[in-house]
Design a protein around this motif. Structure first.
Motif, PDB file in Angstrom:
ATOM      1  N   THR A 129      12.731 -11.845   2.796  1.00 44.54           N
ATOM      2  CA  THR A 129      12.536 -10.746   3.783  1.00 44.54           C
ATOM      3  C   THR A 129      12.820  -9.514   2.935  1.00 44.54           C
ATOM      4  OG1 THR A 129      13.467 -11.960   5.805  1.00 44.54           O
ATOM      5  CG2 THR A 129      13.476  -9.597   5.928  1.00 44.54           C
ATOM      6  N   PHE A 130      13.905  -9.479   2.093  1.00 39.83           N
ATOM      7  CA  PHE A 130      14.320  -8.540   1.218  1.00 39.83           C
ATOM      8  C   PHE A 130      13.213  -8.046   0.467  1.00 39.83           C
ATOM      9  CE2 PHE A 130      19.070  -9.507   1.516  1.00 39.83           C
ATOM     10  CZ  PHE A 130      19.157  -8.901   2.893  1.00 39.83           C
ATOM     11  N   MET A 131      12.755  -8.960  -0.054  1.00 31.88           N
ATOM     12  CA  MET A 131      11.582  -8.956  -1.594  1.00 31.88           C
ATOM     13  C   MET A 131      10.203  -8.297  -0.716  1.00 31.88           C
ATOM     14  SD  MET A 131      12.823  -9.986  -4.350  1.00 31.88           S
ATOM     15  CE  MET A 131      11.589 -10.615  -5.459  1.00 31.88           C
ATOM     16  N   TYR A 134      10.871  -4.608  -0.266  1.00 32.92           N
ATOM     17  CA  TYR A 134      10.916  -3.758  -1.477  1.00 32.92           C
ATOM     18  C   TYR A 134       9.576  -3.280  -1.736  1.00 32.92           C
ATOM     19  CZ  TYR A 134      15.375  -6.234  -2.330  1.00 32.92           C
ATOM     20  OH  TYR A 134      16.699  -6.538  -2.303  1.00 32.92           O
ATOM     21  N   PHE A 135       8.626  -4.035  -1.338  1.00 31.47           N
ATOM     22  CA  PHE A 135       7.074  -3.918  -1.644  1.00 31.47           C
ATOM     23  C   PHE A 135       6.228  -3.026  -0.581  1.00 31.47           C
ATOM     24  CE2 PHE A 135       7.733  -7.992  -3.625  1.00 31.47           C
ATOM     25  CZ  PHE A 135       8.363  -7.565  -4.969  1.00 31.47           C
ATOM     26  N   THR A 136       7.034  -2.701   0.499  1.00 29.15           N
ATOM     27  CA  THR A 136       6.540  -2.107   1.477  1.00 29.15           C
ATOM     28  C   THR A 136       7.244  -0.861   1.919  1.00 29.15           C
ATOM     29  OG1 THR A 136       7.556  -3.750   3.140  1.00 29.15           O
ATOM     30  CG2 THR A 136       5.161  -4.176   2.564  1.00 29.15           C
ATOM     31  N   SER A 137       8.114  -1.062   2.826  1.00 31.43           N
ATOM     32  CA  SER A 137       9.073   0.294   3.620  1.00 31.43           C
ATOM     33  C   SER A 137       9.822   0.630   2.445  1.00 31.43           C
ATOM     34  CB  SER A 137       9.694  -0.381   4.725  1.00 31.43           C
ATOM     35  OG  SER A 137      10.684  -1.218   4.547  1.00 31.43           O
ATOM     36  N   GLN A 138      10.341   0.032   1.452  1.00 33.35           N
ATOM     37  CA  GLN A 138      11.286   0.635   0.537  1.00 33.35           C
ATOM     38  C   GLN A 138      10.567   0.912  -1.086  1.00 33.35           C
ATOM     39  OE1 GLN A 138      15.234  -1.475   0.221  1.00 33.35           O
ATOM     40  NE2 GLN A 138      14.686  -2.351   2.116  1.00 33.35           N
ATOM     41  N   ARG A 139       9.293   0.551  -1.021  1.00 34.43           N
ATOM     42  CA  ARG A 139       8.725   0.840  -2.356  1.00 34.43           C
ATOM     43  C   ARG A 139       9.071   1.802  -3.010  1.00 34.43           C
ATOM     44  NH1 ARG A 139       4.056  -2.095  -3.715  1.00 34.43           N
ATOM     45  NH2 ARG A 139       2.541  -1.184  -5.343  1.00 34.43           N
ATOM     46  N   ASP A 140       8.794   2.993  -2.548  1.00 33.10           N
ATOM     47  CA  ASP A 140       9.076   4.164  -3.576  1.00 33.10           C
ATOM     48  C   ASP A 140      10.364   4.319  -3.755  1.00 33.10           C
ATOM     49  OD1 ASP A 140       6.422   4.891  -3.489  1.00 33.10           O
ATOM     50  OD2 ASP A 140       6.692   6.421  -1.617  1.00 33.10           O
ATOM     51  N   ASN A 141      11.464   4.227  -3.014  1.00 37.17           N
ATOM     52  CA  ASN A 141      12.855   4.133  -3.117  1.00 37.17           C
ATOM     53  C   ASN A 141      13.378   3.363  -4.191  1.00 37.17           C
ATOM     54  OD1 ASN A 141      15.559   5.180  -2.756  1.00 37.17           O
ATOM     55  ND2 ASN A 141      15.812   3.143  -1.709  1.00 37.17           N
TER      56      ASN A 141
END
Length: 374
Positions: A129-131, A134-141
């Motif tokens: 779920t975390f991974m 990372y590649f969608t909603s948190q990608r830029d951050n």
């Protein structure tokens, strides 16, 4: 050995995730509060859950020994108050039915190295779920302004295809957000592979990772928490981040030649990672740096259990003398001498006289000068 006030403070009960200063550093130092002059470098530590990220991080940065990591879950909250780093947690812990604690979404840590250099370490939880987040909603951050990506692979993973998929997703995000980042792949838990198969398996995995990483270049290391390979890999990674490393090496070479040393090594003070060295004579053991790091760090831990701090050491036999001493506020130095006509006192005086010069070199904005041959 003498007692360290900061080490005694580590024994006090802590009621929450507090930011403790590095051992030997006073509160208010760079390891405690990061001033605007700090040169922060963002390091992503990624890999699937169970790959061994937390164990290696606890050994390198939190003074665990390998056998103690057996009681770790996927996080080290139970020892957060004694970390030699500043930590903050972005979400919450997950505890399974048998009491194993899972890694937080992302744990942010500030690790002080030479002078103004601070590693901003992002330890990213490896659950599926975390991974995906990372590649969608948190990608830029997650992937913006990254200096180094360290991706950890469990060599015995039964989901190798998924591991490679996540790794490629990381590379795509890095290319988009931090195209100049350096990439390191650690093929971990190599101790679980039969010894006669290790070279072959690592070579095959390395070839696959280099191919998948194009157009980026990746450096691959085989690692295990049970031998010196872990220290070798992390020393190589940190070496890439030191901004004035060439100037440091030039001055270390001049220092070695001036005092007629066989070899001089520079260790980072808290982690005892080798950050620079110079040798005047050929040495037989290619893994000596990492072995020394491991041995001295274990000895330092033994000292701390006695409420004492490691200061210096001299080892001598009929062939050589080795001196390990505090060098600067962030380093130890090791000097190896084989000339029996040079007394110990002379070597110790030379180490003391060089300290001020190397203190200046540690500052990124320090003077561009070097030790001169006489």
């Amino acid at each position: 050995m003498e007692e360290s006030d900061s080490e005694r403070k580590m024994e006090k009960k802590n009621l929450g995730p507090r930011m403790d200063p590095p051992i030997g550093e006073p509160e208010g130092s760079l390891g405690w509060v990061l001033p605007n002059t700090a040169m922060k470098k963002k390091v992503l530590l990624m890999g699937k859950s169970g790959s061994g990220k937390t164990s290696m991080r606890s050994i390198i940065f939190a003074n665990y020994i390998a056998r103690d990591t057996r009681r770790l879950g996927a996080t080290i909250l139970d020892r957060l108050h004694s970390l030699q780093i500043n930590s903050s947690l972005s979400t919450y812990s997950l505890v399974d039915s048998v009491g194993n604690t899972k890694t937080f979404d992302v744990e942010h840590s500030h690790v002080r190295f030479l002078g103004n250099l601070v590693l901003n370490l992002w330890d990213c939880g490896g659950q599926d779920t975390f991974m995906e987040n990372y590649f969608t909603s948190q990608r830029d951050n997650i992937f913006r302004n990254v200096e180094v990506l360290i991706y950890v692979f469990d060599v015995e993973s039964r989901e190798l295809e998924k591991d490679m998929h996540y790794y490629q997703s990381c590379l795509e995000a890095i290319l988009q957000n931090s195209p100049d980042a350096k990439v390191f792949c650690l093929v971990h838990k190599m101790d679980l592979v039969q010894e006669d198969q290790r070279d072959l398996i690592f070579k095959e995995r390395e070839e696959d990772l280099r191919r998948l990483s194009r157009p980026l270049e990746c450096s691959c290391f085989r690692t295990s928490i049970w031998d010196e390979t872990l220290y070798k890999a992390w020393s190589s990674i940190v070496y890439q981040l030191i901004p004035n490393v060439q100037q440091l090496e030039m001055n270390l070479r001049n220092f070695a030649e001036i005092i007629e040393a066989d070899e001089v090594l520079l260790f980072e003070r808290a982690t005892f990672l080798v950050i620079s060295h110079y040798q005047c004579k050929e040495q037989r053991d290619a893994h000596r740096f990492e072995k020394i790091s491991n041995i001295i760090k274990q000895f330092k831990l033994s000292c701390s259990k006695l409420a004492a701090s490691f200061q210096s050491m001299e080892v001598r036999n009929s062939n050589f003398a080795a001196f390990i001493d505090i060098f600067t506020s962030n380093t130890y130095v090791m000097v190896v001498m084989s000339d029996p006509s040079i007394p110990s006192a002379a070597t110790l005086i030379n180490i003391r006289n060089a300290r001020k010069h190397f203190e200046k070199l540690e500052r990124v904005d320090g003077p561009k000068q070097c030790l001169l041959m006489r």
